[in-house]
Design a protein around this motif. Structure first.
Motif, short mmCIF file in Angstrom:
data_model
loop_
_atom_site.label_atom_id
_atom_site.label_comp_id
_atom_site.label_asym_id
_atom_site.label_seq_id
_atom_site.Cartn_x
_atom_site.Cartn_y
_atom_site.Cartn_z
N GLN A 178 63.34 14.46 50.12
CA GLN A 178 64.40 15.29 50.69
C GLN A 178 63.87 16.12 51.86
O GLN A 178 64.43 16.11 52.95
CB GLN A 178 64.93 16.21 49.58
N VAL A 179 62.76 16.82 51.63
CA VAL A 179 62.19 17.69 52.66
C VAL A 179 61.61 16.86 53.79
O VAL A 179 61.78 17.16 54.96
CB VAL A 179 61.10 18.61 52.06
N LYS A 180 60.94 15.78 53.45
CA LYS A 180 60.31 14.92 54.45
C LYS A 180 61.36 14.38 55.42
O LYS A 180 61.22 14.46 56.63
CB LYS A 180 59.61 13.76 53.74
N SER A 181 62.43 13.87 54.85
CA SER A 181 63.50 13.30 55.66
C SER A 181 64.11 14.37 56.56
O SER A 181 64.38 14.15 57.72
CB SER A 181 64.54 12.71 54.73
N ARG A 182 64.31 15.56 55.99
CA ARG A 182 64.94 16.63 56.75
C ARG A 182 64.06 17.07 57.91
O ARG A 182 64.52 17.27 59.03
CB ARG A 182 65.22 17.82 55.82
N GLN A 183 62.75 17.21 57.67
CA GLN A 183 61.87 17.64 58.75
C GLN A 183 61.76 16.58 59.83
O GLN A 183 61.68 16.90 61.01
CB GLN A 183 60.48 18.00 58.20
N SER A 232 68.55 23.59 58.81
CA SER A 232 68.92 22.27 58.34
C SER A 232 69.25 22.29 56.84
O SER A 232 70.22 21.68 56.38
CB SER A 232 67.75 21.33 58.62
N ALA A 233 68.43 23.04 56.08
CA ALA A 233 68.63 23.13 54.63
C ALA A 233 69.93 23.86 54.29
O ALA A 233 70.66 23.47 53.37
CB ALA A 233 67.45 23.85 53.99
N LEU A 234 70.23 24.93 55.04
CA LEU A 234 71.46 25.69 54.78
C LEU A 234 72.70 24.84 55.06
O LEU A 234 73.69 24.92 54.33
CB LEU A 234 71.47 26.97 55.64
N GLU A 235 72.64 24.03 56.12
CA GLU A 235 73.75 23.12 56.43
C GLU A 235 73.93 22.11 55.30
O GLU A 235 75.03 21.81 54.88
CB GLU A 235 73.48 22.39 57.75
N GLU A 236 72.78 21.59 54.82
CA GLU A 236 72.81 20.59 53.76
C GLU A 236 73.39 21.17 52.47
O GLU A 236 74.13 20.51 51.74
CB GLU A 236 71.37 20.09 53.50
#
Length: 262
Positions: free
Chosen positions: A13-18, A35-39
């Motif tokens: 999850q984090v890898k993909s987002r970064q 990005s995390a807040l949007e997700e």
């Protein structure tokens, strides 16, 4: 399953987002936070990990996932979890200055022993690796059919050896994640076995390079273990390289260089 996965590995999850946030450079904590807040606003996304940020785009050394109760230490410049530091329902003790990219990479390798490859042999080995990489880069840049082997415009602050390492790192980093993972390291191992000597120095070299023991290599680690540093690069180039570097540089500069994200 969560208990076994958090957080000794950087989750998909984090890898993909970064990677999505900024493929051309290392993503800052602030970017990942947005990005995390949007997700997290999306339906059925109430379990999203949201990083805690410090000033200057850095990560706080302790990160937690409230819904699971886990906390762990991270490298403050990349947010990568440090294996073996996770705790549950308590705060782990973390180093506030733990970084993946130390400012003085050379210091980390100064007293570091390469198993089976003492002093003079290590110098001979590093010379053979850099000579082979330099030759490969010149061939790649001169050959128009190798469109994937792009080299950035020469940086006046970079020595030839630094340019060689940056170029090779980009060839290995197929997914543009900013580091060379376990699968991506395999071609490097093959290259070492085929083109470097003495052979005894090859066996433990990747482990020697992986100074923070995270099973991957950053460009700083690759530069450090090959003995290429900003402070000493020019002097070391003259002292160590057996090739005629002037002609090698001329070959590079006369070739059509393509701007890239290095």
């Amino acid at each position: 399953d969560i208990a076994s996965r958090y957080p000794t590995l950087w989750t998909e999850q984090v890898k993909s987002r970064q990677n999505k946030t900024n493929k051309s450079s290392a993503s800052s904590c602030d970017q990942e936070l947005q990005s995390a807040l949007e997700e997290a606003k999306q339906p059925q996304k109430d379990n999203v990990f949201i990083p805690e940020c410090a000033q200057g785009g850095l990560y706080k050394p302790v990160q937690c996932h409230p819904s699971t109760g886990y906390c762990w230490c991270v490298l403050v410049d990349t947010g990568r979890p440090i294996p073996g530091t996770s705790t549950r329902y308590e705060q782990p003790k973390c180093d506030n200055s733990a970084r993946a990219h130390p400012t003085k990479t050379k210091d980390l390798y100064k007293g570091r022993q390469l198993q089976g490859c003492p002093g003079a042999k290590k110098n001979e080995f590093l010379t053979s690796v850099l000579d082979a990489l330099s030759t490969d880069m010149v061939h790649a840049v001169s050959d128009p059919s190798l469109s994937s082997s792009r080299v950035s415009e020469p940086d006046p602050n970079h020595t030839l050896e630094e340019r060689v390492v940056h170029w090779y790192f980009k060839q290995l980093d197929k997914n543009s994640s900013g580091d060379i993972g376990k699968k991506e390291i395999k071609p490097f191992k093959r290259f070492l076995r085929k083109k470097s000597k003495p052979k005894k120095c090859v066996k433990k070299f990747v482990e020697y390079c992986d100074v923070n023991n995270d099973k991957s290599l950053s460009v700083q680690e690759l530069m450090g273990c090959l003995g290429v540093t900003k402070e000493e690069g020019k002097a070391e180039t003259k002292k160590r390289h057996s090739k005629d570097l002037f002609s090698l540089s001329s070959s590079l500069n006369s070739s059509k260089l393509v701007k890239s994200d290095i």
